[in-house]
Write an enzyme that holds these catalytic residues in place. Sequence first.
Site, PDB file in Angstrom:
ATOM      1  N   ARG A  74       0.853  -1.181   0.000  1.00 47.38           N
ATOM      2  CA  ARG A  74       0.000   0.000   0.000  1.00 47.38           C
ATOM      3  C   ARG A  74       0.889   1.230   0.000  1.00 47.38           C
ATOM      4  O   ARG A  74       1.940   1.242   0.635  1.00 47.38           O
ATOM      5  CB  ARG A  74      -0.913   0.004   1.234  1.00 47.38           C
ATOM      6  CG  ARG A  74      -2.166  -0.799   1.023  1.00 47.38           C
ATOM      7  CD  ARG A  74      -3.131  -0.655   2.169  1.00 47.38           C
ATOM      8  NE  ARG A  74      -2.740  -1.413   3.318  1.00 47.38           N
ATOM      9  CZ  ARG A  74      -2.335  -0.873   4.459  1.00 47.38           C
ATOM     10  NH1 ARG A  74      -2.268   0.444   4.614  1.00 47.38           N
ATOM     11  NH2 ARG A  74      -2.002  -1.639   5.471  1.00 47.38           N
ATOM     12  N   TYR A  85      -0.929  -3.484  -7.331  1.00 43.05           N
ATOM     13  CA  TYR A  85      -0.899  -4.132  -6.008  1.00 43.05           C
ATOM     14  C   TYR A  85      -2.322  -4.132  -5.442  1.00 43.05           C
ATOM     15  O   TYR A  85      -2.975  -3.078  -5.361  1.00 43.05           O
ATOM     16  CB  TYR A  85       0.055  -3.390  -5.072  1.00 43.05           C
ATOM     17  CG  TYR A  85      -0.001  -3.951  -3.666  1.00 43.05           C
ATOM     18  CD1 TYR A  85       0.525  -5.206  -3.384  1.00 43.05           C
ATOM     19  CD2 TYR A  85      -0.628  -3.254  -2.633  1.00 43.05           C
ATOM     20  CE1 TYR A  85       0.428  -5.747  -2.111  1.00 43.05           C
ATOM     21  CE2 TYR A  85      -0.715  -3.784  -1.361  1.00 43.05           C
ATOM     22  CZ  TYR A  85      -0.192  -5.037  -1.104  1.00 43.05           C
ATOM     23  OH  TYR A  85      -0.298  -5.572   0.155  1.00 43.05           O
ATOM     24  N   HIS A  96     -10.507  -2.768  11.279  1.00 41.12           N
ATOM     25  CA  HIS A  96      -9.455  -3.566  10.638  1.00 41.12           C
ATOM     26  C   HIS A  96      -9.207  -4.777  11.535  1.00 41.12           C
ATOM     27  O   HIS A  96      -8.211  -4.820  12.252  1.00 41.12           O
ATOM     28  CB  HIS A  96      -8.199  -2.690  10.510  1.00 41.12           C
ATOM     29  CG  HIS A  96      -7.103  -3.302   9.697  1.00 41.12           C
ATOM     30  ND1 HIS A  96      -5.776  -2.986   9.894  1.00 41.12           N
ATOM     31  CD2 HIS A  96      -7.110  -4.193   8.681  1.00 41.12           C
ATOM     32  CE1 HIS A  96      -5.029  -3.647   9.022  1.00 41.12           C
ATOM     33  NE2 HIS A  96      -5.811  -4.395   8.282  1.00 41.12           N
ATOM     34  N   SER A 116      -0.796  -4.217   9.632  1.00 38.18           N
ATOM     35  CA  SER A 116      -0.339  -5.206   8.658  1.00 38.18           C
ATOM     36  C   SER A 116       0.950  -5.860   9.135  1.00 38.18           C
ATOM     37  O   SER A 116       1.824  -5.194   9.686  1.00 38.18           O
ATOM     38  CB  SER A 116      -0.079  -4.535   7.324  1.00 38.18           C
ATOM     39  OG  SER A 116      -1.193  -3.756   6.983  1.00 38.18           O
ATOM     40  N   CYS A 143       1.559  -8.030  11.545  1.00 37.11           N
ATOM     41  CA  CYS A 143       1.782  -8.145  12.993  1.00 37.11           C
ATOM     42  C   CYS A 143       1.104  -9.373  13.579  1.00 37.11           C
ATOM     43  O   CYS A 143       0.865  -9.449  14.788  1.00 37.11           O
ATOM     44  CB  CYS A 143       1.280  -6.895  13.707  1.00 37.11           C
ATOM     45  SG  CYS A 143       2.288  -5.454  13.371  1.00 37.11           S
ATOM     46  N   THR A 174      -3.456 -12.440  10.532  1.00 40.88           N
ATOM     47  CA  THR A 174      -3.977 -13.605   9.811  1.00 40.88           C
ATOM     48  C   THR A 174      -3.603 -14.902  10.517  1.00 40.88           C
ATOM     49  O   THR A 174      -4.413 -15.818  10.618  1.00 40.88           O
ATOM     50  CB  THR A 174      -3.474 -13.599   8.356  1.00 40.88           C
ATOM     51  OG1 THR A 174      -3.875 -12.370   7.763  1.00 40.88           O
ATOM     52  CG2 THR A 174      -4.057 -14.742   7.557  1.00 40.88           C
ATOM     53  N   ASP A 198      -9.396  -9.832   7.935  1.00 37.58           N
ATOM     54  CA  ASP A 198      -8.955  -8.451   7.683  1.00 37.58           C
ATOM     55  C   ASP A 198      -9.935  -7.355   8.097  1.00 37.58           C
ATOM     56  O   ASP A 198      -9.529  -6.420   8.757  1.00 37.58           O
ATOM     57  CB  ASP A 198      -8.608  -8.303   6.202  1.00 37.58           C
ATOM     58  CG  ASP A 198      -7.677  -7.134   5.930  1.00 37.58           C
ATOM     59  OD1 ASP A 198      -6.844  -6.821   6.809  1.00 37.58           O
ATOM     60  OD2 ASP A 198      -7.786  -6.525   4.855  1.00 37.58           O
ATOM     61  N   ARG A 250       2.247 -12.288  -1.557  1.00 40.40           N
ATOM     62  CA  ARG A 250       0.935 -12.620  -0.994  1.00 40.40           C
ATOM     63  C   ARG A 250       0.275 -13.787  -1.722  1.00 40.40           C
ATOM     64  O   ARG A 250       0.695 -14.178  -2.798  1.00 40.40           O
ATOM     65  CB  ARG A 250       0.031 -11.391  -1.094  1.00 40.40           C
ATOM     66  CG  ARG A 250       0.582 -10.196  -0.302  1.00 40.40           C
ATOM     67  CD  ARG A 250      -0.477  -9.533   0.487  1.00 40.40           C
ATOM     68  NE  ARG A 250       0.075  -8.555   1.406  1.00 40.40           N
ATOM     69  CZ  ARG A 250      -0.554  -8.166   2.512  1.00 40.40           C
ATOM     70  NH1 ARG A 250      -1.716  -8.670   2.833  1.00 40.40           N
ATOM     71  NH2 ARG A 250      -0.017  -7.264   3.313  1.00 40.40           N
TER      72      ARG A 250
HETATM   73  C1  SPV Z   1      -2.961  -4.907   4.934  1.00 38.84           C
HETATM   74  O1  SPV Z   1      -1.870  -4.471   4.515  1.00 38.84           O
HETATM   75  O2  SPV Z   1      -3.441  -4.561   6.024  1.00 38.84           O
HETATM   76  C2  SPV Z   1      -3.707  -5.877   4.135  1.00 38.84           C
HETATM   77  C3  SPV Z   1      -3.400  -5.980   2.735  1.00 38.84           C
HETATM   78  O3  SPV Z   1      -4.601  -6.492   4.625  1.00 38.84           O
HETATM   79  S1  SPV Z   1      -3.928  -4.588   1.866  1.00 38.84           S
HETATM   80  O4  SPV Z   1      -4.980  -5.030   0.990  1.00 38.84           O
HETATM   81  O5  SPV Z   1      -2.765  -4.134   1.148  1.00 38.84           O
HETATM   82  O6  SPV Z   1      -4.423  -3.600   2.781  1.00 38.84           O
HETATM   83 MN    MN Z   2      -5.208  -5.529   6.510  1.00 38.23          MN
END
Ligand code: SPV
Ligand code: MN
Length: 625
Positions: A87, A222, A250, A272, A274, A277, A291, A388
């Site tokens: 991101r 991405y 989130h 992200s 940390c 998942t 997520d 990913r």
């Molecule tokens: C994150 O980075 O928190 C994700 C992947 O879950 S993204 O879709 O890039 O946000």
């Molecule tokens: Mn995320």
Amino acid sequence: MNMSLETLAPKLSQIDYRKLRAITDTRVHQFIAEATDLCKPEKIFICDDSPEDIAYIRHQALLTGEEKPLATPGHTFHFDGPYDQGRDREVTKYLVPKGDYLSKALNQIDRDEGLAEVKGLLRDSMEGRTMIVRFVSLGPPGSIFTILGLQCTDSWYVAHSESLLFRPGYETFTKVVPSKSFLRVLHSAGKLNENMISIEHEKKRIYIDYVNDTIYSVNTQYAGNSVGFKKLAFRLAIRKANQEGWLAEHMMIVGVHGPGGRKTYFAGAFPSACGKTSTAMLPGETILGDDIAYIRNINSVARAVNVECGIFGIIQDINPRDDPVIFKALTNPGEVIFSNVLVKDGKPYWLGMGCELPKDGINYTGYWWEGKTDEHGNPILAAHKNARYTVALKSLENCDPELDNPVGIELGGIMYGGRDAKAYVPVQQSFNWEHGVICYGAALETETTYAIVGKEGIPEINMMSVQDFVSIPLGQNIRNNLYFGRKLKKPPLIFGVNYFLRDIETGKFLNGPRDKHVWVKWMELRVHNDVQAIRSPTGLLPKYEDLRLLFNQVLGREYKREDYIKQFTIRVQENLNKIERAKEFYQEKVGDAPLELFDILDQQHKRLIKAKEDFGNYIPPSMFE
Ligand code: SPV
Ligand code: MN
């Protein structure tokens, strides 16, 4: 006569024209017509979510070369460009109309200026290409949680990812009353090279127009920047939740299996990379989401749904020992898209997969060999750290059966976890809802990771792990959380977790990746009052005996008292420093932080000072018993 629909007719096949005509909401036709007028696609494909349309999208992703096949049936791979591996905060901005206010911590641009810029970049971007139109339902369709979304994109990879990640929405769109609002996304991958990779990364822009519930994304592939319904629509959902009195978070959702066959659901917010998942996917537990969660007060109970129905997850360190469930799904036939891995002889490879990697192959930088360096002479790893996989939740053997329950699941607990080397203990329970929201949620600190373009390892506040996505003043978001819990009969318990605490002397991590399973089981017992806890200045700590039993039951191993003491010693000065940083952040960057936040932080400060006077700077948990 519906003008928008008629102007689109020349670009639609007869079948696609009929599919679009079946939707009577003229705002849908209008958005597609505007997108067409701006981006000038040669053709338009309307996806009605039928098996044929879903198969066609995947087929086109392979035919155009945006994805390539791997040896295992159902597996494909995709590459994003070297500057498009996460991101991108710098170029993701809110379009703010004159006179409106957002916190300074949020990246923003004047709406007129931003719209002119992004539309300029999108102009004619789809010439010679097909624009794919997708309809999705965020949350189970036909429920109180449902938000509808419409995306126009010129990327078959993006459209294919959406098949795995989101519930179908076309049918709902054909039935919906035109007064219902929906989110809109317009995306173009922009100029591509011969490998179908976006090349104009310096013209990458992701702009969020909350006035019209519309997202514009250009010159990026991405998925976090291009699959509009992930983090981009999430930002708009946060605004909607703010207006309507519910929470968009989130957060992953996991069903934790406790004694006597009971199941207790937890939601967990982690920035992200940390451990979000992998917490959701613990073997023996059931995963409902990894997520984004919508949480509502239904009859004074906190109930949650997963907005998505698939996972776009980090693949680094997925190996058969630490993450057996997902490893199995990634190494057996079934639909999976791998991105930014290393490919050799039709097989995908990633960092930390538990076997030796090939010495050469193809990765996001083209042909790769061990020792290859970038233009600055830095070594290029075999696969990107933020490589990913994209997979449907139903492909996992431990997918929770309540995934599509229209009223969601009842939450027993909520966890907040950051990447904190120095201060917070591995797991603790808050004294009450407010203490948890402020000290574990609002004060959540983390070190930046590879999931975001930029430098790694910089500590920063990441409020409730939503800071990148909050689209309302930050203080308002805190107030919404505080208020939400007060309206509940029995608010979920709140826990602070930290999988990244390091030894004071050696700097080594104090826990292994599997230890989180013990913390989760302890939280489950706490929700039902089955174990007691120790009252420390920062929260309620587990007792050694309870953890020892759980380590034995869950991981089949001994848990030494000396490890417990190292992990759960309260480090007073580090905790005081943490409070100072949080206060400074909320004073300087957030104009509207609630006074209650400072109060609760001050109380924690006082408790720590008192404990320091009584016991010193490093206090083992037994001192509080
Ligand atoms: C994150 O980075 O928190 C994700 C992947 O879950 S993204 O879709 O890039 O946000
Ligand atoms: Mn995320």
